[in-house]
Design an enzyme around this catalytic site. Structure first.
Site, PDB file in Angstrom:
ATOM      1  CG  ASN A 156      -1.740   1.309   1.262  1.00 45.86           C
ATOM      2  OD1 ASN A 156      -2.709   1.407   0.516  1.00 45.86           O
ATOM      3  ND2 ASN A 156      -1.369   2.301   2.067  1.00 45.86           N
ATOM      4  CD  GLU A 157      -1.583   5.691   0.014  1.00 39.95           C
ATOM      5  OE1 GLU A 157      -0.985   6.314   0.901  1.00 39.95           O
ATOM      6  OE2 GLU A 157      -2.711   6.002  -0.389  1.00 39.95           O
ATOM      7  CG  ASN A 286      -5.003   3.963  -2.192  1.00 37.43           C
ATOM      8  OD1 ASN A 286      -5.690   3.077  -2.691  1.00 37.43           O
ATOM      9  ND2 ASN A 286      -4.229   3.768  -1.155  1.00 37.43           N
ATOM     10  CD  GLU A 366      -6.462   3.724   1.100  1.00 37.68           C
ATOM     11  OE1 GLU A 366      -6.352   4.906   1.467  1.00 37.68           O
ATOM     12  OE2 GLU A 366      -5.665   2.829   1.416  1.00 37.68           O
ATOM     13  CD1 TRP A 421      -2.097   6.215   7.999  1.00 39.64           C
ATOM     14  CD2 TRP A 421      -1.048   4.944   9.505  1.00 39.64           C
ATOM     15  NE1 TRP A 421      -2.227   4.908   7.621  1.00 39.64           N
ATOM     16  CE2 TRP A 421      -1.594   4.101   8.519  1.00 39.64           C
ATOM     17  CE3 TRP A 421      -0.337   4.358  10.558  1.00 39.64           C
ATOM     18  CZ2 TRP A 421      -1.471   2.713   8.547  1.00 39.64           C
ATOM     19  CZ3 TRP A 421      -0.208   2.984  10.593  1.00 39.64           C
ATOM     20  CH2 TRP A 421      -0.765   2.176   9.597  1.00 39.64           C
ATOM     21  CE  LYS A 427      -7.547  13.525   7.573  1.00 40.37           C
ATOM     22  NZ  LYS A 427      -6.227  13.636   6.937  1.00 40.37           N
TER      23      LYS A 427
HETATM   24  C1  BG6 Z   1      -3.936   6.540   2.547  1.00 39.82           C
HETATM   25  C2  BG6 Z   1      -3.589   5.338   3.358  1.00 39.82           C
HETATM   26  O1  BG6 Z   1      -2.773   7.296   2.406  1.00 39.82           O
HETATM   27  O2  BG6 Z   1      -4.834   7.454   3.023  1.00 39.82           O
HETATM   28  C3  BG6 Z   1      -4.475   5.112   4.568  1.00 39.82           C
HETATM   29  O3  BG6 Z   1      -3.499   4.193   2.591  1.00 39.82           O
HETATM   30  C4  BG6 Z   1      -4.799   6.457   5.186  1.00 39.82           C
HETATM   31  O4  BG6 Z   1      -3.821   4.236   5.428  1.00 39.82           O
HETATM   32  C5  BG6 Z   1      -5.621   7.222   4.171  1.00 39.82           C
HETATM   33  O5  BG6 Z   1      -5.440   6.379   6.410  1.00 39.82           O
HETATM   34  C6  BG6 Z   1      -6.094   8.560   4.662  1.00 39.82           C
HETATM   35  O6  BG6 Z   1      -5.016   9.314   5.119  1.00 39.82           O
HETATM   36  P1  BG6 Z   1      -5.028   9.959   6.545  1.00 39.82           P
HETATM   37  O7  BG6 Z   1      -3.656  10.476   6.757  1.00 39.82           O
HETATM   38  O8  BG6 Z   1      -6.015  11.049   6.474  1.00 39.82           O
HETATM   39  O9  BG6 Z   1      -5.412   8.876   7.497  1.00 39.82           O
END
Ligand code: BG6
Length: 465
Positions: A156-157, A286, A366, A421, A427
């Site tokens: 993932n990413e 994503n 995503e 994260w 959020k």
């Molecule tokens: C993507 C990731 O970057 O975006 C997820 O694959 C992440 O793990 C999602 O949670 C949303 O980003 P954030 O930083 O708003 O949680």
């Protein structure tokens, strides 16, 4: 509309499971980093570890055809000797079996950022040895789940993960080191290729892809300077993942620029061969926003991400010295509290460009939007803003399909509210609200019921434009 289109939602192990020290799971680098720095962590996350049956039942009742989730490496492999943890292995058998029992296609990611701490201590992604460890881990997963899972993603990413950890420094290991950023990027793409090779050698059924944080590039104008900046930005944001994984070629103009300042001698001929001959079957994209680019105007590189939400709205800044700058204050745009631009047209153009360039099937792995929401005090959050956002983005996908792009599935981030994260739990992205203070009670939001109709009608209820 293809009747097999995979309508689903997505999560990641560390962000939703909790049970961080249960079932023989060993610590990941995130556990250690967040604990040591006294930061909000995912120890309990959304308690999916204990509530996965309820969550999968909600998916089924919500009309989902697929569930994208990740396997936690620290649940599967206990130490650097490669010792397998049977309880962890069983946990994902349970999830996969529960999905299949409910008619939900498991869409499995092997690595969504929770690296075992024992590997981080040996240098993590910045050292070549990690590639072998990753392939060994992937092999265990292929052997265990291979007869049940059709869709696999290696990573993932990679870009978001590596840049955040090694350059921006807001994710573990929390450093700013360009040489290590380049090494970690390269080893991750090499591990991707070696895992695809293994997948072919094991004659696995199904398909293997990679999931990328896709930022389609747009320029502020049509000048030559902007076009050159856009190419550099495209290499930085997209090409080094997608060209490498899908075409088997790392952009040579990018390597040329890096080679002027950094030591690339760790990249071996055999590595390039492996990358060339082991490309993925599909692109997982994503999409949260485009990247609006202008030429570099001066000063040192700055990579500042807003992890504080409304407290720091407008503070994001991306300047890559000598390459480009990213615009975060376009007066015609709307931004979330975390500085993410809302730009559904970018998804349409991004899909068309990716499909024309790579000609492989695409899954939107995503897409979603975060808000502050009062889940504890409301029976069901009426998230009309999210519905509006999702409708506009699905409409963009349907337009791309109408124009010939092969998009085979769509996953909303996220299934339920979870740990974001560095942004914590406030959020919220979920279609299902989670009351983190009250036994992780699940409370489907309006968007959950709206999406149920979208899934059940195979997209026919989307308002088209
Ligand atoms: C993507 C990731 O970057 O975006 C997820 O694959 C992440 O793990 C999602 O949670 C949303 O980003 P954030 O930083 O708003 O949680």
């Amino acid at each position: 509309m293809n009747k097999n289109f995979l309508w689903g939602t997505a999560t990641a192990s560390y962000q939703c499971e909790g049970g961080w020290n249960e079932g023989g799971r060993v610590p990941s680098l995130w556990d250690v980093y967040l604990h040591e720095n006294n930061l909000e962590n995912g120890n309990d996350a959304s308690d999916h570890y204990h509530k996965y049956k309820e969550d999968i039942r909600l998916m089924k009742e919500g009309g989902h055809k697929a569930y994208r989730f990740s396997i936690a490496w620290p649940r599967i492999i206990k130490n650097d000797q490669g010792e397998v943890n049977p309880e962890g292995v069983q946990f994902y058998h349970n999830i996969i079996d529960e999905c299949l029992k409910n008619g939900i296609e498991p869409f499995v990611t092997l690595f969504h950022w929770d690296l075992p701490q024992y590997l981080e201590e040996k240098g993590g992604w910045a050292e070549r040895e990690i590639c072998d460890a990753y392939v060994e881990y992937a092999k265990v997963c292929f052997e265990e789940y291979g007869d049940k899972v059709t869709y696999w993603s290696t990573f993932n990413e990679p870009r978001y993960y590596v840049f955040s950890g090694y350059k921006i420094g807001n994710y573990p290991p929390g450093i700013d080191d360009t040489q290590k950023t380049i090494q970690a990027s390269f080893y991750m793409m090499l591990a991707n290729a070696l895992t695809v090779k293994l997948f072919r050698e094991m004659k696995m059924k199904g398909q293997i892809g990679i999931v990328h944080s896709y930022a389609p590039i747009f320029g502020v104008d049509d000048s030559l300077e902007t076009k050159i900046a856009m190419r550099k930005a495209d290499n930085y944001f997209n090409n080094w993942i997608l060209d490498t994984a899908i075409k088997g070629e790392i952009p040579i103009d990018m390597l040329g620029m890096l080679n002027e300042k950094y030591d690339l001698s760790f990249m071996k001929e055999a590595d390039f061969e492996a990358i060339k001959h082991n490309t993925v079957d599909f692109a997982g994209l994503n999409y949260y926003a485009r990247a609006l680019i202008k030429p570099y105007t001066g000063g040192e590189s700055i990579l500042r991400i807003n992890n504080k939400g409304s407290e720091a709205k407008g503070s994001s800044k991306v300047v890559v010295k000598g390459w480009f700058e990213q615009v975060f204050d376009n007066p015609d745009s709307t931004y979330t509290e975390w500085d993410t631009e809302i730009y559904p047209q970018g998804l349409y153009h991004g899909i068309m460009r990716a499909y024309e360039k790579y000609k492989v099937p695409i899954f939107i792995t995503e897409n979603g939007v975060a808000f502050y929401e009062d889940v504890p005090n409301e029976k069901s959050v009426d998230d009309q803003g999210r519905i509006h956002f999702l409708n506009a983005h699905i409409n963009a996908i349907l337009n791309a399909i109408d124009d010939g792009a092969e998009v085979l599935g769509y996953f909303i981030w996220s299934t339920m509210d979870l740990y974001s994260w560095k942004n914590g739990h406030e959020k919220r992205y979920g279609l299902v609200g989670v009351d983190f203070e009250n036994n992780f009670e699940r409370k489907p939001k309006s968007s959950y019921y709206w999406y149920k109709k979208v899934c059940e009608s195979n997209g026919a209820t989307i308002e088209r434009s």
